[in-house]
Design an enzyme around this catalytic site. Structure first.
Site, PDB file in Angstrom:
ATOM      1  CD  GLN A 261     -29.835  11.072 -15.291  1.00  0.00           C
ATOM      2  OE1 GLN A 261     -28.914  11.260 -16.067  1.00  0.00           O
ATOM      3  NE2 GLN A 261     -29.704  10.372 -14.178  1.00  0.00           N
ATOM      4  CG  HIS A 264     -25.811  14.567 -14.950  1.00  0.00           C
ATOM      5  ND1 HIS A 264     -24.600  14.049 -14.539  1.00  0.00           N
ATOM      6  CD2 HIS A 264     -26.670  13.522 -14.974  1.00  0.00           C
ATOM      7  CE1 HIS A 264     -24.738  12.752 -14.317  1.00  0.00           C
ATOM      8  NE2 HIS A 264     -25.984  12.408 -14.571  1.00  0.00           N
ATOM      9  CD  GLU A 330     -27.181  10.885 -21.893  1.00  0.00           C
ATOM     10  OE1 GLU A 330     -26.002  10.616 -21.589  1.00  0.00           O
ATOM     11  OE2 GLU A 330     -27.777  11.911 -21.465  1.00  0.00           O
ATOM     12  CG  HIS A 331     -30.159   8.274 -19.688  1.00  0.00           C
ATOM     13  ND1 HIS A 331     -29.702   9.578 -19.635  1.00  0.00           N
ATOM     14  CD2 HIS A 331     -29.108   7.479 -19.388  1.00  0.00           C
ATOM     15  CE1 HIS A 331     -28.420   9.571 -19.311  1.00  0.00           C
ATOM     16  NE2 HIS A 331     -28.029   8.318 -19.157  1.00  0.00           N
ATOM     17  CG  ASP A 364     -26.259   7.870 -14.408  1.00  0.00           C
ATOM     18  OD1 ASP A 364     -26.136   7.793 -15.640  1.00  0.00           O
ATOM     19  OD2 ASP A 364     -27.024   8.683 -13.846  1.00  0.00           O
ATOM     20  CG  HIS A 423      -8.827  -1.034 -61.495  1.00  0.00           C
ATOM     21  ND1 HIS A 423      -8.251   0.185 -61.723  1.00  0.00           N
ATOM     22  CD2 HIS A 423      -9.212  -1.040 -60.187  1.00  0.00           C
ATOM     23  CE1 HIS A 423      -8.281   0.900 -60.604  1.00  0.00           C
ATOM     24  NE2 HIS A 423      -8.871   0.178 -59.649  1.00  0.00           N
TER      25      HIS A 423
END
Length: 432
Positions: A261, A264, A330-331, A364, A423
């Site tokens: 990771q 990235h 995230e993961h 992924d 109403h």
């Protein structure tokens, strides 16, 4: 390379966790002010502004914003057979998973002549952003297009930055992925100007209802700026992986997953949470052995030595679970003696990868799950991209005279309690 912090005997508070594991600094607010003039220029000038701004940033000007259909087909015809087969399998699995996410319509009978229907309606048009700067992501085409198609979206536009090495067209593997998915509306535009094109519409590209897809800080800033004009999926921050492991984990495999990771982005976060000091040392040693010679070695080193990446040693797995939930990565990978028991207590994570043969790179690409996931702790309150992201719940109310009559007195009383007498009158007039 990866700093070890021993938290054994320490009370884990939000302040402690933030001090040892700060999120990468991404100033989207400042970037909004940078991109706002670009957005306004595209809004005022249209396609010509998209092309001119893109030429300044990308160093190339495509002959037209929209990619000709024959180029999509040519890219598919020339695609490496192994890559094509892998993409086809990723698409097949993703279609199965995302089809299962579509909720069924329902009808609720509340009494005689009183029915409410829950009806799911797809948005009309979606703009899908596929990055193409630091790396090229045909996998993102799959992850964005498949859930939109599963939702029944009838109009899809994909945009991806023009590439100097490809005569101003998006990367050919991105084009091939579009062709495999049956998407023929593709634009050679990236950055904030592409987001503006999708949000406001330009000549030849009508505006959309929702924009999805990851990108750099300027793409995130542009999405924030146009929110309200259109819907967005999220503001994607740097990639994050947390691994929750005990002494049963394979240190070489854990190290490889943490390294993966960090490819990235230099600000990507790689975090190991463990109750085993021995595993912590072994993983760091494995990282030191595996990183030298990596294709993106310098970027990996920058990410792994940043303050956002760390090994945390905790007292026990219960504490590790609490840390993982507080971090809300995230993961999240789980490598323990009893993965299912740990999983049962995980509440905050974008996606959870259970066991040694479920590494994050599987998600992924080809697990069938979606890799567009909440970052920066937003997994506490949001989900990854999915079929429902492209659907709206529309309630249909069907009351007959008997159903309304039963509620008349109560509605009028409530309306009067709020000072909204008209109403109540709108109910009473039907029975005068």
């Amino acid at each position: 390379m990866l700093t070890i912090t021993d938290l054994r005997g320490t009370e884990i508070t939000a302040e402690v966790l933030e001090s040892v594991l700060p999120r990468a600094e991404v100033d989207v607010t400042a970037a909004v002010e940078t991109v706002r003039p670009l957005l306004e220029r595209v809004r005022a000038e249209g396609a010509s502004a998209v092309l001119e701004i893109g030429e300044g940033f990308d160093g190339v000007r495509p002959t037209s914003l929209r990619v000709a259909p024959e180029k999509l087909q040519r890219a598919l015809d020339e695609l490496n057979p192994d890559v094509r087969a892998a993409l086809e399998e990723s698409i097949r699995r993703a279609r199965l998973v995302h089809a299962a996410q579509r909720p069924a319509d329902s009808t609720v009978e509340l009494g005689e002549g009183a029915v409410v229907e829950n009806h799911w309606v797809p948005v009309g048009r979606v703009g899908l952003y596929v990055p193409g700067g630091r790396a090229v992501y045909p996998s993102s085409v799959v992850m964005n297009v498949v859930p939109a198609q599963a939702a029944g979206v009838s109009s899809l536009a994909v945009t991806s930055p023009p590439q100097r090495d490809h005569h101003g067209d998006p990367h050919p593997v991105v084009l091939a992925a579009c062709a495999l998915l049956g998407v023929d509306e593709v634009y050679a535009a990236g950055g904030a100007q592409a987001i503006a094109m999708l949000a406001y519409g330009v000549e030849g590209c009508p505006g959309v209802d929702i924009i999805t897809g990851p990108g750099n800080v300027y793409v995130a800033a542009a999405k924030r700026a146009v929110l309200g004009t259109v819907g967005i999926d999220a503001e994607a921050g740097p990639s994050e992986i947390a691994v929750l492991a005990d002494d049963s984990a394979n240190p070489a495999w854990v190290a490889a997953d943490l390294i993966s990771q960090s490819e990235h982005d230099p600000m990507a976060a790689s975090v190991l949470i463990t109750n085993s000091a021995e595993l912590a040392d072994q993983v760091v040693a494995e990282i030191e052995a595996q990183v030298p010679g990596a294709t993106l070695e310098q970027q990996i080193r920058q990410a792994l030595t940043g303050p956002q990446s760390r090994v945390l040693i905790v007292d026990d797995l219960d504490t590790g679970i609490a840390v993982a939930n507080a971090y809300a990565s995230e993961h999240l990978e789980i490598h323990t003696h009893d993965n299912e028991a740990v999983l049962a207590n995980i509440s905050n994570a974008g996606a959870v990868f259970v066991g040694p043969y479920s590494p994050v790179p599987l998600g992924d690409y080809s697990s069938g799950s979606n890799h567009v996931l909440p970052t920066s702790g937003s997994a506490r309150f949001s989900s990854g991209l999915n079929t429902v992201s492209f659907l709206r719940l529309q309630q249909r109310i069907r009351y007959q005279e008997t159903g309304l009559k039963e509620l008349q007195r109560g509605i009028v009383a409530l309306a009067h309690s709020e000072g909204l007498h008209a109403h109540g009158d709108a109910i009473d007039i039907r029975f005068d």
